[in-house]
Design a protein around this motif. Structure first.
Motif, mmCIF file in Angstrom:
data_model
loop_
_atom_site.group_PDB
_atom_site.id
_atom_site.type_symbol
_atom_site.label_atom_id
_atom_site.label_comp_id
_atom_site.label_asym_id
_atom_site.label_seq_id
_atom_site.Cartn_x
_atom_site.Cartn_y
_atom_site.Cartn_z
ATOM 1 N N THR A 60 0.694 -1.495 0.128
ATOM 2 C CA THR A 60 -0.097 0.009 0.023
ATOM 3 C C THR A 60 0.744 1.340 -0.047
ATOM 4 N N VAL A 61 1.909 1.195 0.808
ATOM 5 C CA VAL A 61 2.778 2.601 0.706
ATOM 6 C C VAL A 61 3.367 2.640 -0.460
ATOM 7 N N THR A 117 5.292 2.703 9.923
ATOM 8 C CA THR A 117 4.777 3.088 8.744
ATOM 9 C C THR A 117 4.712 4.635 8.765
ATOM 10 N N ASP A 118 4.922 5.184 7.651
ATOM 11 C CA ASP A 118 4.760 6.743 7.774
ATOM 12 C C ASP A 118 4.350 6.891 5.966
ATOM 13 N N ALA A 122 8.722 0.295 7.273
ATOM 14 C CA ALA A 122 9.726 -0.647 7.903
ATOM 15 C C ALA A 122 9.144 -1.866 8.735
ATOM 16 N N ARG A 123 9.591 -3.082 8.371
ATOM 17 C CA ARG A 123 9.494 -4.323 9.035
ATOM 18 C C ARG A 123 10.537 -5.174 9.534
ATOM 19 N N LEU A 124 10.679 -5.528 10.680
ATOM 20 C CA LEU A 124 11.772 -6.361 10.962
ATOM 21 C C LEU A 124 11.218 -7.575 11.587
ATOM 22 N N ILE A 142 11.687 -5.770 5.651
ATOM 23 C CA ILE A 142 11.219 -4.945 4.490
ATOM 24 C C ILE A 142 11.588 -3.690 4.655
ATOM 25 N N LEU A 143 12.262 -2.778 3.949
ATOM 26 C CA LEU A 143 12.631 -1.304 4.133
ATOM 27 C C LEU A 143 12.360 -0.561 2.905
#
Length: 502
Positions: A188-189, A354-355, A362-364, A375-376
């Motif tokens: 989505t981002v 999320t911004d 970013a997800r770690l 995911i960056l």
């Protein structure tokens, strides 16, 4: 090294094998048979060519060859005679071999839609240099373009066409973009980022047919009105080119089945690159293909029985102007792609930030103090750090925010920001497996610029995502010109920083 080696395919894998064999010396005669009429080129950079950021000469692969290497382009191989140990070409030629290497790559998938057999002039797959030329020719007089497929290649093509001023819409049958690498939130981002760059997306709709005429092309969907454009680019995946191997009676599954030494079911025949299937897995990426080429070169030149291909965990980088994206490992929790020792039974940490307004996600995923996936998306200064930690299976810093938000705490340094803190063993170029230590050694040997370092080590000649890192290390070396042992001191500094952070 003696004998006759025939390489079928002169793409990135075949060209690298030839270069590796040439570098090892010997009097082996090498014949290369390429179906495409061009010399070898960097297929990864075609999207950059499509965007107008580089010219055709910039995608050519410059590999050293000698008089014992006979390269024949525009020469498709039509059959393999395993009993006679020879291959036959479309021009009636016969080429005997002592060892045959299949580097036949893969072909673009053309979906079985009404209206695509035969392909209309305004509908073009995006796979080869010839495809890229056709797309560029069609784009000159086009105002609108459709891209069917919202995976990695489709988004690179869409961004390239948008950079040329076209109105671009991506059509993807899944509910979020790059569904093989991203979760729905990241997709989505990413869709929002693309919208800001002039690329619209239609998600969760399936193409049902294509009609084309002199006025344009229309893509029919299972929901809503058809989409009209001047050009339709197909980015619906690729399929290994296994026709020759299958006709020759070799073991073929999805790809040509190979063992750890890249040998097929016929020990006189190897396979590398996109067409090869190792351990039940297809690659489709340049770094594994080049690693496989090194293994075959070692095997053919007698490097010993211990030579084995060992795949590395995959890191996906999206190469499109205005988009910074890195995705790696296992975000579903299976642990299959995590490097290093197997994860233990510790609890899994999930960290997300999320911004959407700034296009940042970013997800770690962490287990037993090690990254198993990440995911960056967007501007995150820690992306190099995250890739290094994932690559090396190293413990993550105690303050996870340094990775999630790019807030530096000194645990691991970015190549372009603080190369002094990088250990010599840190991998800078994943495509060519080039470490910081190798770059420092080449600098001391006289390669005194980023371009010279690339020429000496091949760093930044694959996907190009490490170009800034190589430039950063070159800049640091130019200022410091560190004496021997600087890399080891950097490693100690890193360990001390980790201890302090913990």
């Amino acid at each position: 090294m003696t004998g006759r080696t025939v390489v079928v395919g002169y793409g990135m894998a075949g060209a690298r094998l030839v270069a590796e064999l040439h570098a090892r010396g010997g009097d082996r005669r090498i014949t290369v048979l390429g179906a495409e009429p061009h010399r070898a080129y960097n297929r990864i950079m075609l999207s950059t060519l499509l965007a107008g950021k580089i010219d055709e000469p910039d995608v050519e692969l410059v590999e050293a060859v000698g008089p014992a290497v006979d390269v024949r382009t525009g020469t498709p191989v039509t059959a393999i005679d395993r009993d006679a140990r020879e291959v036959r070409t479309a021009d009636g030629g016969r080429h005997g071999y002592d060892h045959l290497v299949l580097a036949t790559g893969s072909r673009a998938v053309v979906p079985p839609l009404p209206g695509l057999d035969p392909l209309p002039a305004r509908v073009i797959p995006f796979r080869t240099l010839a495809d890229c030329r056709r797309i560029l020719a069609a784009a000159r007089d086009a105002g609108r373009a459709l891209v069917l497929g919202g995976g990695l290649l489709g988004l690179e093509a869409a961004r390239g066409l948008a950079a040329r001023g076209l109105d671009v819409t991506v059509v993807h049958p899944v509910g979020h973009l790059m569904d093989r690498q991203l979760d729905p939130a990241a997709g989505t981002v990413l869709a929002g980022t693309l919208a800001g760059l002039g690329v619209r997306v239609r998600l969760g709709v399936t193409a049902t047919g294509v009609t084309a005429d002199a006025d344009g092309v229309r893509l029919h969907l299972d929901a809503g009105a058809p989409l009209a454009a001047d050009l339709l680019v197909l980015c619906c995946g690729v399929r290994p080119d296994t026709a020759l191997a299958r006709a020759a009676g070799l073991a073929v599954d999805r790809g040509v089945v190979v063992d750890d030494r890249m040998r097929t079911s016929d020990r006189r025949i190897s396979a590398i690159g996109d067409c090869a299937q190792h351990g039940g897995t297809l690659t489709g990426l340049v770094a594994p293909a080049w690693a496989q080429a090194r293994v075959v070169a070692d095997v053919l030149t007698g490097a010993g029985p211990l030579v084995r291909y060992r795949p590395r965990p995959v890191v996906t980088r999206l190469k499109a102007a205005g988009i910074d994206l890195a995705a790696m490992g296992d975000m579903a929790g299976s642990g299959r792609d995590a490097p290093g020792p197997p994860a233990g039974g510790g609890a899994v940490e999930e960290l997300t930030f999320t911004d959407p307004a700034r296009g940042t996600y970013a997800r770690l995923r962490i287990r037993d103090e090690r990254l198993t996936g990440a995911i960056l998306l967007g501007d995150n200064p820690a992306v190099g750090t995250v890739v290094q930690l994932f690559d090396r299976g190293a413990p993550v810093p105690a303050d996870r925010r340094s990775l999630l938000l790019g807030r530096a705490v000194g645990a691991v340094a970015e190549p372009t920001a603080s190369p002094a803190l990088m250990p010599d063993a840190a991998t800078v170029c994943r495509c060519n497996d080039v470490t910081k230590g190798a770059l420092v050694a080449c600098w001391r040997a006289g390669a005194r610029s980023a371009a010279a370092l690339s020429a000496a080590t091949r760093a930044a000649t694959g996907c190009g995502s490490c170009r800034d890192a190589v430039a950063g290390i070159a800049g640091w070396l130019a200022e410091a010109d560190p004496p021997a042992g600087a890399g080891e001191r950097g490693a100690r500094t890193e360990r001390e920083a980790v201890e302090v952070a913990s």
